[in-house]
Design a protein around this motif. Structure first.
Motif, PDB file in Angstrom:
ATOM      1  N   ALA A  58       0.849  -1.187   0.000  1.00  0.00           N
ATOM      2  CA  ALA A  58       0.000   0.000   0.000  1.00  0.00           C
ATOM      3  C   ALA A  58       0.887   1.239   0.000  1.00  0.00           C
ATOM      4  CB  ALA A  58      -0.913   0.009   1.219  1.00  0.00           C
ATOM      5  N   VAL A  59       0.670   2.125  -0.952  1.00  0.00           N
ATOM      6  CA  VAL A  59       1.402   3.394  -1.022  1.00  0.00           C
ATOM      7  C   VAL A  59       0.473   4.452  -0.433  1.00  0.00           C
ATOM      8  CG1 VAL A  59       2.612   5.026  -2.512  1.00  0.00           C
ATOM      9  CG2 VAL A  59       2.603   2.580  -3.078  1.00  0.00           C
ATOM     10  N   ILE A  60       0.855   4.974   0.741  1.00  0.00           N
ATOM     11  CA  ILE A  60      -0.064   5.786   1.537  1.00  0.00           C
ATOM     12  C   ILE A  60       0.577   7.119   1.921  1.00  0.00           C
ATOM     13  CG2 ILE A  60      -1.218   3.736   2.449  1.00  0.00           C
ATOM     14  CD1 ILE A  60       0.345   4.061   5.039  1.00  0.00           C
ATOM     15  N   SER A  61      -0.256   8.005   2.438  1.00  0.00           N
ATOM     16  CA  SER A  61       0.214   9.254   3.046  1.00  0.00           C
ATOM     17  C   SER A  61      -0.934   9.817   3.858  1.00  0.00           C
ATOM     18  CB  SER A  61       0.662  10.281   2.000  1.00  0.00           C
ATOM     19  OG  SER A  61      -0.464  10.822   1.338  1.00  0.00           O
ATOM     20  N   GLY A  62      -0.657  10.766   4.699  1.00  0.00           N
ATOM     21  CA  GLY A  62      -1.736  11.449   5.382  1.00  0.00           C
ATOM     22  C   GLY A  62      -2.242  12.621   4.557  1.00  0.00           C
ATOM     23  N   LYS A  63      -1.346  13.303   3.892  1.00  0.00           N
ATOM     24  CA  LYS A  63      -1.638  14.539   3.164  1.00  0.00           C
ATOM     25  C   LYS A  63      -1.707  14.253   1.668  1.00  0.00           C
ATOM     26  CE  LYS A  63       0.287  19.248   2.785  1.00  0.00           C
ATOM     27  NZ  LYS A  63       0.653  19.227   1.356  1.00  0.00           N
ATOM     28  N   GLY A  64      -2.560  14.979   0.979  1.00  0.00           N
ATOM     29  CA  GLY A  64      -2.670  14.833  -0.468  1.00  0.00           C
ATOM     30  C   GLY A  64      -1.574  15.589  -1.210  1.00  0.00           C
ATOM     31  N   GLY A  65      -1.405  15.266  -2.485  1.00  0.00           N
ATOM     32  CA  GLY A  65      -0.484  15.994  -3.341  1.00  0.00           C
ATOM     33  C   GLY A  65       0.984  15.722  -3.104  1.00  0.00           C
ATOM     34  N   VAL A  66       1.307  14.568  -2.515  1.00  0.00           N
ATOM     35  CA  VAL A  66       2.712  14.267  -2.210  1.00  0.00           C
ATOM     36  C   VAL A  66       3.363  13.391  -3.267  1.00  0.00           C
ATOM     37  CG1 VAL A  66       2.314  14.508   0.260  1.00  0.00           C
ATOM     38  CG2 VAL A  66       2.154  12.243  -0.782  1.00  0.00           C
ATOM     39  N   GLY A  67       2.595  12.953  -4.268  1.00  0.00           N
ATOM     40  CA  GLY A  67       3.175  12.167  -5.354  1.00  0.00           C
ATOM     41  C   GLY A  67       3.018  10.668  -5.209  1.00  0.00           C
ATOM     42  N   LYS A  68       2.015  10.217  -4.450  1.00  0.00           N
ATOM     43  CA  LYS A  68       1.809   8.773  -4.273  1.00  0.00           C
ATOM     44  C   LYS A  68       1.567   8.059  -5.597  1.00  0.00           C
ATOM     45  CE  LYS A  68      -1.698   8.877  -1.609  1.00  0.00           C
ATOM     46  NZ  LYS A  68      -1.830  10.354  -1.673  1.00  0.00           N
ATOM     47  N   SER A  69       0.727   8.639  -6.443  1.00  0.00           N
ATOM     48  CA  SER A  69       0.363   7.952  -7.682  1.00  0.00           C
ATOM     49  C   SER A  69       1.555   7.841  -8.630  1.00  0.00           C
ATOM     50  CB  SER A  69      -0.803   8.675  -8.368  1.00  0.00           C
ATOM     51  OG  SER A  69      -1.965   8.599  -7.564  1.00  0.00           O
ATOM     52  N   THR A  70       2.369   8.887  -8.698  1.00  0.00           N
ATOM     53  CA  THR A  70       3.567   8.830  -9.523  1.00  0.00           C
ATOM     54  C   THR A  70       4.529   7.776  -9.001  1.00  0.00           C
ATOM     55  OG1 THR A  70       3.378  11.164 -10.117  1.00  0.00           O
ATOM     56  CG2 THR A  70       5.517  10.142 -10.424  1.00  0.00           C
ATOM     57  N   ILE A  71       4.730   7.736  -7.686  1.00  0.00           N
ATOM     58  CA  ILE A  71       5.597   6.722  -7.093  1.00  0.00           C
ATOM     59  C   ILE A  71       5.039   5.332  -7.369  1.00  0.00           C
ATOM     60  CG2 ILE A  71       6.472   5.777  -4.913  1.00  0.00           C
ATOM     61  CD1 ILE A  71       7.875   8.342  -5.699  1.00  0.00           C
ATOM     62  N   SER A  72       3.725   5.155  -7.205  1.00  0.00           N
ATOM     63  CA  SER A  72       3.097   3.851  -7.443  1.00  0.00           C
ATOM     64  C   SER A  72       3.306   3.396  -8.881  1.00  0.00           C
ATOM     65  CB  SER A  72       1.603   3.923  -7.138  1.00  0.00           C
ATOM     66  OG  SER A  72       1.363   4.228  -5.783  1.00  0.00           O
ATOM     67  N   ALA A  73       3.059   4.301  -9.842  1.00  0.00           N
ATOM     68  CA  ALA A  73       3.200   3.948 -11.253  1.00  0.00           C
ATOM     69  C   ALA A  73       4.650   3.614 -11.594  1.00  0.00           C
ATOM     70  CB  ALA A  73       2.700   5.094 -12.122  1.00  0.00           C
ATOM     71  N   CYS A  74       5.581   4.435 -11.126  1.00  0.00           N
ATOM     72  CA  CYS A  74       7.004   4.178 -11.400  1.00  0.00           C
ATOM     73  C   CYS A  74       7.454   2.864 -10.771  1.00  0.00           C
ATOM     74  CB  CYS A  74       7.860   5.322 -10.866  1.00  0.00           C
ATOM     75  SG  CYS A  74       7.790   6.839 -11.817  1.00  0.00           S
ATOM     76  N   LEU A  75       6.985   2.590  -9.562  1.00  0.00           N
ATOM     77  CA  LEU A  75       7.370   1.356  -8.880  1.00  0.00           C
ATOM     78  C   LEU A  75       6.825   0.138  -9.614  1.00  0.00           C
ATOM     79  CD1 LEU A  75       8.784   0.133  -6.423  1.00  0.00           C
ATOM     80  CD2 LEU A  75       6.653   0.399  -5.150  1.00  0.00           C
ATOM     81  N   ALA A  76       5.581   0.231 -10.102  1.00  0.00           N
ATOM     82  CA  ALA A  76       5.005  -0.875 -10.866  1.00  0.00           C
ATOM     83  C   ALA A  76       5.800  -1.144 -12.135  1.00  0.00           C
ATOM     84  CB  ALA A  76       3.545  -0.565 -11.202  1.00  0.00           C
ATOM     85  N   VAL A  77       6.136  -0.079 -12.847  1.00  0.00           N
ATOM     86  CA  VAL A  77       6.918  -0.227 -14.085  1.00  0.00           C
ATOM     87  C   VAL A  77       8.288  -0.832 -13.783  1.00  0.00           C
ATOM     88  CG1 VAL A  77       8.043   1.053 -15.947  1.00  0.00           C
ATOM     89  CG2 VAL A  77       5.700   1.612 -15.296  1.00  0.00           C
ATOM     90  N   GLU A  78       8.938  -0.372 -12.712  1.00  0.00           N
ATOM     91  CA  GLU A  78      10.266  -0.868 -12.358  1.00  0.00           C
ATOM     92  C   GLU A  78      10.208  -2.343 -11.954  1.00  0.00           C
ATOM     93  OE1 GLU A  78      14.115  -1.556 -11.639  1.00  0.00           O
ATOM     94  OE2 GLU A  78      13.244   0.154 -12.711  1.00  0.00           O
ATOM     95  N   MET A  79       9.212  -2.720 -11.160  1.00  0.00           N
ATOM     96  CA  MET A  79       9.095  -4.124 -10.754  1.00  0.00           C
ATOM     97  C   MET A  79       8.845  -5.025 -11.967  1.00  0.00           C
ATOM     98  SD  MET A  79       7.010  -4.174  -7.163  1.00  0.00           S
ATOM     99  CE  MET A  79       7.926  -4.108  -5.610  1.00  0.00           C
ATOM    100  N   ALA A  80       8.021  -4.543 -12.902  1.00  0.00           N
ATOM    101  CA  ALA A  80       7.772  -5.312 -14.116  1.00  0.00           C
ATOM    102  C   ALA A  80       9.051  -5.469 -14.936  1.00  0.00           C
ATOM    103  CB  ALA A  80       6.682  -4.641 -14.947  1.00  0.00           C
ATOM    104  N   ALA A  81       9.865  -4.417 -14.963  1.00  0.00           N
ATOM    105  CA  ALA A  81      11.142  -4.482 -15.674  1.00  0.00           C
ATOM    106  C   ALA A  81      12.101  -5.484 -15.043  1.00  0.00           C
ATOM    107  CB  ALA A  81      11.786  -3.094 -15.717  1.00  0.00           C
ATOM    108  N   ARG A  82      11.904  -5.763 -13.749  1.00  0.00           N
ATOM    109  CA  ARG A  82      12.717  -6.744 -13.043  1.00  0.00           C
ATOM    110  C   ARG A  82      12.158  -8.161 -13.181  1.00  0.00           C
ATOM    111  NH1 ARG A  82      16.034  -4.297  -9.019  1.00  0.00           N
ATOM    112  NH2 ARG A  82      15.827  -6.123  -7.655  1.00  0.00           N
TER     113      ARG A  82
END
Length: 242
Positions: A6-30
């Motif tokens: 789970a990629v979480i935060s208390g506050k909005g606008g911190v870049g969770k979705s970008t981190i999630s998408a990049c992490l998914a792409v990187e894991m798939a590349a591995r």
């Protein structure tokens, strides 16, 4: 064991979705089979970040409520699969519906759950489905305080491991004391650090095959985070922001 992060935060606008998408792409590349789940009911964004919003037919709520199968709801995209959040609140959804759905997705090596800000329904649904959590925090005191709350609640809900990701960090600004330093963020959140993502002015996705067009500082940092999640001993590198 399947990683459900789970990629979480208390506050909005911190870049969770970008981190999630990049992490998914990187894991798939591995070589991992990755399911990326948008948990932000009513305000989903991963379909737009990845440029596939026109192809979405079903959400994970449709699958959970029996309107379609999981296979029908999943949207293949490059080396990852995407499950979108519903565009409106589904009153029939139980809080553990997503967790029950994820348990049927055993073919995936990793499930990345992009939670909405705060600790409401979407947050709880994502955390209940997870066995690990990444708390994304920027270098300001308000965000650090809310990140501490999000991390503490995840632990209280039974998540086995909660780690801190500092996003949009600018070392020069920190040295000028214009925002929190890394040690100060760790002290405020009381979370173990897994990665620091520097501020980068632009990040693009090539929507045809899920490859990041610019292999810049953000993607380098997320590559290191993916390696640490896989148990590799990777030194912490903090390049200057662009």
């Amino acid at each position: 064991m399947q990683q459900r992060i789970a990629v979480i935060s208390g506050k909005g606008g911190v870049g969770k979705s970008t981190i999630s998408a990049c992490l998914a792409v990187e894991m798939a590349a591995r070589g991992k089979r990755v399911l990326l789940v948008d948990c932000d009911i009513g305000l989903r964004s991963l379909d737009m970040i990845l440029g596939v919003d026109e192809h979405v037919l079903f959400s994970w709520a449709d699958a959970a409520l029996g309107r379609c199968t999981v296979k029908q709801a999943v949207l293949p995209f490059g080396g990852i699969h995407l499950l979108c959040a519903p565009l409106a609140t589904e009153t029939a959804l139980e809080e553990d519906a997503l967790a029950q759905l994820v348990t049927t997705c055993g073919d995936y090596d990793a499930v990345i759950l992009d939670a909405p800000a705060g600790i409401g329904f979407g947050y709880r649904a994502a955390v209940q489905a997870a066995n690990r959590a990444l708390v994304v925090c920027t270098a300001d005191l308000v965000c650090a305080r809310s990140a501490a709350l999000a991390g503490t609640k995840a632990l209280s809900m039974g998540v086995q491991e909660v780690r801190l990701v500092i996003n949009r960090f600018d070392r020069k600004v920190a040295l000028q004391r214009r925002h929190l330093a890394i040690d100060e963020i760790i002290d405020e959140t009381e979370l173990q650090l897994i990665g620091v993502v520097p501020r980068q002015s632009q990040l693009f996705f090539q929507t045809s095959n899920a490859n990041v067009l610019e292999a810049g500082l953000v993607t380098q940092a997320v590559t290191q985070i993916a390696a640490r999640l896989a148990g590799e001993n990777v030194p912490l590198m903090i390049p200057n922001a662009q």
